[in-house]
Design an enzyme around this catalytic site. Structure first.
Site, short mmCIF file in Angstrom:
data_model
loop_
_atom_site.label_atom_id
_atom_site.label_comp_id
_atom_site.label_asym_id
_atom_site.label_seq_id
_atom_site.Cartn_x
_atom_site.Cartn_y
_atom_site.Cartn_z
N LYS A 109 5.06 9.56 -9.68
CA LYS A 109 5.05 8.48 -8.70
C LYS A 109 3.70 8.40 -8.01
O LYS A 109 3.22 9.39 -7.45
CB LYS A 109 6.16 8.68 -7.67
CG LYS A 109 7.56 8.74 -8.28
CD LYS A 109 8.62 8.99 -7.23
CE LYS A 109 10.01 9.17 -7.84
NZ LYS A 109 10.49 7.98 -8.54
N ASP A 153 8.38 4.31 -5.86
CA ASP A 153 8.95 5.62 -5.59
C ASP A 153 10.47 5.66 -5.66
O ASP A 153 11.05 6.72 -5.93
CB ASP A 153 8.51 6.11 -4.21
CG ASP A 153 7.03 6.45 -4.15
OD1 ASP A 153 6.38 6.49 -5.21
OD2 ASP A 153 6.52 6.68 -3.03
N VAL A 159 18.00 -2.41 5.64
CA VAL A 159 19.14 -2.53 4.74
C VAL A 159 20.10 -1.37 4.96
O VAL A 159 19.68 -0.21 5.04
CB VAL A 159 18.67 -2.56 3.27
CG1 VAL A 159 19.85 -2.51 2.31
CG2 VAL A 159 17.83 -3.81 3.00
N CYS A 218 3.33 10.86 -5.17
CA CYS A 218 2.00 11.41 -5.42
C CYS A 218 1.95 12.89 -5.05
O CYS A 218 1.27 13.31 -4.12
CB CYS A 218 0.93 10.64 -4.65
SG CYS A 218 -0.74 10.91 -5.29
N GLU A 267 12.02 -5.76 5.42
CA GLU A 267 11.28 -4.57 5.86
C GLU A 267 11.40 -4.45 7.38
O GLU A 267 11.07 -5.38 8.10
CB GLU A 267 9.81 -4.69 5.47
CG GLU A 267 8.88 -3.65 6.07
CD GLU A 267 9.30 -2.22 5.74
OE1 GLU A 267 9.49 -1.43 6.69
OE2 GLU A 267 9.46 -1.92 4.55
N CYS A 317 -3.74 10.46 -10.27
CA CYS A 317 -3.75 11.32 -9.09
C CYS A 317 -5.18 11.70 -8.76
O CYS A 317 -5.80 12.49 -9.48
CB CYS A 317 -2.91 12.58 -9.32
SG CYS A 317 -2.72 13.57 -7.82
N GLN A 321 -0.83 4.69 2.64
CA GLN A 321 -0.57 6.13 2.61
C GLN A 321 -1.66 6.96 1.95
O GLN A 321 -1.89 8.11 2.37
CB GLN A 321 0.78 6.41 1.95
CG GLN A 321 1.21 7.86 2.08
CD GLN A 321 2.67 8.08 1.82
OE1 GLN A 321 3.46 7.14 1.83
NE2 GLN A 321 3.05 9.31 1.57
#
Length: 413
Positions: free
Chosen positions: A320, A312, A94, A177, A51, A355, A59
């Site tokens: 998602k 995701d 990456v 989402c 990462e 959701c 989020q």
């Protein structure tokens, strides 16, 4: 290349080195850390998470920040502080994955080989795909709560507006989402109503679906709030083009358009898999979004038996969301452990997603459903969470963030 351990300490390897690990996790967001933490708890050793970001962000609270019910600082912590115990962190990006040679290449020039690979770098926001949108964001006439760097601007613009036209958009296609596109709209409308300016503000919502969500019980609640706030809804529509003072929206089918002058545009952009996945062997050849091709039940790659994906970036059939991810994490971890022990993976993800719609500054409508949008309530046979409630708002705003930072990221929930 810097390798950071769970306690935040790091060591440095020579440039252009090649190291081997048992389990390599691409992505240190919710998906990557929670599955790595769960695997460590199940006794798997030699797990590394790749990462590049210094900070980890929660989020789901971005919409509260945009709507003025949370501070931006509450959404962020140092990445080193949230790495699960027993997991290493490689701070790098990456650039390429080669599943034929079991190799991940990094922007540092280093390479990592793996016994098993879990791909979960999240999703990217394609602001550039809408002509004029990036310029509108630069000038401040548009913003979004889907990027941490933009959410403060969004909050300020929504708070300071006293009259004019505001356009909110929800994108077609896969999105993280997607229903979260509606949350700042309801929060802003409730604030404008409380401050007495709502009658002077025209609110237009652009949504790609024929209803507000796709489940009758949820649509009923959301349509009631839309009528209450006086929101104009453009169903089966999408954002086509933006300039400094107007937006062009078109039907999803492409047979009609409408231009709307705006004073502020709050946009959720189209989304796709990160660029390094697009065109890679991990994506299906016919998937323009570039998502990782997996069995949607086992979360194992359809062609590479030692590659897995969730969240995701995975080409699953569910909506998602973080709620979907919590179910996926357990399934993937148990299936990977079974594979490491020489058994066939037999855990199945049932398509569950959730959701939470923040429909005011103190109430919420909570949608739980499967990948065919059939109700799938956590409490069986009780549809009560689908109604507007104060209790679910309190859970979403205060309880779930604590659970996220202390339990989910450690693979404990």
């Amino acid at each position: 290349m810097s390798v950071a351990c769970g306690d935040g300490h790091s060591s440095h390897l020579p440039a252009d080195s090649v190291t081997a690990h048992r389990v390599v996790v691409v992505g240190g967001g919710n998906a990557g850390l929670s599955v790595a933490g769960r695997l460590a708890r199940y006794g798997v050793d030699d797990i590394v998470v790749i990462e590049p970001r210094e900070h980890h962000r929660y989020q789901p609270i971005f919409s509260h920040v945009a709507g003025g019910t949370a501070r931006a600082s509450q959404a962020e912590r140092r990445q080193a502080d949230v790495i699960p115990r027993g997991v290493q962190w490689i701070q790098a990006a990456v650039t390429e994955i080669d599943p034929e040679t079991d190799t991940v290449r990094l922007d540092s020039g280093d390479a990592i080989t793996y016994e098993h690979l879990i791909v979960c770098p999240g999703i990217q926001n394609d602001f550039h795909s809408i002509p004029g949108l990036e310029e509108a964001i630069r000038t401040g006439s548009a913003s979004s709560h889907y990027e941490f760097e933009l959410v403060a601007t969004a909050s300020r613009r929504l708070r300071d507006l006293r009259s004019g036209t505001v356009v909110f958009t929800q994108p077609p296609g896969p999105a993280s989402c997607a229903g979260a596109a509606q949350k700042p709209m309801y929060l802003a409308c409730d604030y404008w109503r409380a401050t007495g300016v709502l009658p002077d503000i025209r609110v237009v919502f652009v949504v790609p679906t024929p209803t507000m969500f796709g489940m009758p019980a949820i649509d009923e609640e959301l349509e009631r709030k839309v009528e209450e706030y006086g929101i104009e809804v453009r169903h089966e529509a999408r954002l086509v083009e933006v300039d400094a003072t107007s937006v062009l929206i078109g039907s999803v089918s492409g047979d009609r358009t409408e231009r709307i002058a705006y004073d502020y545009l709050h946009v959720v952009p189209p989304q796709s898999a990160p660029d390094f996945l697009k065109g890679s062997p991990l994506a299906a050849a016919d998937d323009p979004g570039g998502f990782v091709e997996v069995d949607p039940r086992t979360l194992r790659h359809r062609r590479y038996a030692n590659v897995w994906s969730l969240g995701d970036a995975a080409a699953t059939t569910n909506s998602k969301s973080g709620g979907a991810l919590r179910k996926q994490t357990k399934v993937l971890a148990l299936n990977l452990v079974a594979t490491l022990k020489g058994r066939e993976p037999d855990e199945r993800y049932d398509g569950y997603s959730v959701c939470p719609f923040t429909v005011s500054r103190r109430t919420m409508v909570f949608a739980e459903f499967d990948d065919e949008y059939r109700p799938k309530p956590t409490v069986p046979f009780w549809p009560g969470l689908a109604r507007e409630r104060r209790s679910t708002w309190l859970i979403d705003r205060y309880v779930l963030p604590w659970v996220y930072w202390h339990l989910i990221l450690q693979g404990r929930a």
